[in-house]
Design an enzyme around this catalytic site. Structure first.
Site, PDB file in Angstrom:
ATOM      1  N   ASP A 185      -6.457   1.407   4.646  1.00  0.00           N
ATOM      2  CA  ASP A 185      -7.899   1.232   4.525  1.00  0.00           C
ATOM      3  C   ASP A 185      -8.255  -0.252   4.559  1.00  0.00           C
ATOM      4  O   ASP A 185      -7.756  -1.042   3.745  1.00  0.00           O
ATOM      5  CB  ASP A 185      -8.384   1.859   3.216  1.00  0.00           C
ATOM      6  N   LEU A 186      -9.131  -0.628   5.473  1.00  0.00           N
ATOM      7  CA  LEU A 186      -9.455  -2.041   5.650  1.00  0.00           C
ATOM      8  C   LEU A 186     -10.147  -2.625   4.423  1.00  0.00           C
ATOM      9  O   LEU A 186      -9.903  -3.779   4.046  1.00  0.00           O
ATOM     10  CB  LEU A 186     -10.337  -2.222   6.890  1.00  0.00           C
TER      11      LEU A 186
END
Length: 290
Positions: A185-186
């Protein structure tokens, strides 16, 4: 027959390693579990303390059973929140209310019926695949709740349209699993970069090591990483300068140029703010899970 006496100089036969089954922690929805997680994270990672202090503690309570949550997750995929909420509302009406979100009811809906309420043909196929796996007994709410994290991830990613990110969000926000790290997840990766002052955004392969100290409450720490990025984005948006109105111009052509410049600048501001928000976290997607 008598056993041969073992010579005093020989080494004993090595014991086979004992297989210890992984024990799943108490769900974060259990009384006192979030408080226990926060105490642990404060002690294990002092860098988190200011982030924890800056936000109210999270709550992990999902009112829906797993099948319902997974259906909502699929419906909300890749849609803006308002659009997704509208599609979900029409879907609920189509099945006769929230209590009607059941595998048989989903299987009874045709792709055309789903298309008429705004569900794409691809998403309709995802919903039908999920419902078929329930109807055939491959999946059930009971075995989803009982599975350990690794087995659950393997089973759910067999469903068309449900990838690793969706599984991680489902485990955190629908099942309240305490130790899930969405390492790809960025938003979480950028949060870790900010938290530790890293030069670059860490790669997904680096996240396990960087976040090891958060075990067994990596889900809660991940939630705080989203909050950290969210607050940073809000600060960035607030710091953006407001363009003053243009001074009266002597010609209509000049006024038109000024108006166009302001319009382009406003569009650029909106794009920057939107990019910052989209980078944050799946919070806008979370209603699709809970």
């Amino acid at each position: 027959p008598k056993k041969k006496p073992r010579s005093s100089g020989s080494n004993p036969a090595p014991k086979k390693p004992r297989l210890v089954p992984s024990v799943r922690g108490r769900p974060l929805s259990a009384d006192g579990e979030v408080d226990a997680a926060i105490r642990h994270l404060r002690a294990a990672d002092p860098a988190l303390a200011p982030v924890i202090d800056a936000h109210d503690p999270p709550s992990f309570h999902c009112p829906h059973p797993p099948f319902h949550s997974l259906v909502r997750s699929v419906l909300y995929q890749q849609l803006a929140f308002k659009a997704a909420a509208s599609v979900y509302s029409r879907f609920i009406a189509l099945v006769g209310g929230e209590a009607g979100v059941l595998p048989d009811a989903v299987l009874a809906l045709s792709a055309e019926q789903l298309r008429q309420i705004g569900v794409s043909a691809r998403k309709a196929s995802y919903l039908h695949d999920l419902a078929r796996k329930y109807a055939s007994g491959i999946l059930s709410d009971d075995n989803i709740v009982a599975m350990d994290d690794r087995s659950l991830a393997a089973m759910l990613t067999m469903v068309n349209g449900i990838g690793a990110w969706s599984v991680h969000m489902f485990m955190i926000f629908s099942l309240a699993r305490p130790d899930v790290l969405p390492s790809a997840d960025l938003g979480i990766r950028k949060g870790v970069q900010m938290l530790y002052g890293l030069e670059d955004v860490p790669r997904p392969s680096q996240m396990e090591k960087l976040c090891e100290r958060w075990r067994p409450y990596r889900s809660v720490a991940a939630w705080y990483m989203w909050r950290l990025i969210e607050s940073k984005a809000a600060q960035t948006a607030a710091a953006m300068p407001v363009v003053p109105p243009a001074m009266p111009a002597p010609s209509e052509e000049f006024m038109l140029q000024q108006h166009q410049q302001q319009h382009h600048h406003h569009q650029h501001q909106q794009q920057q703010q939107q990019a910052a928000i989209q980078m944050l976290d799946p919070v806008q997607m979370l209603p699709g899970l809970g």
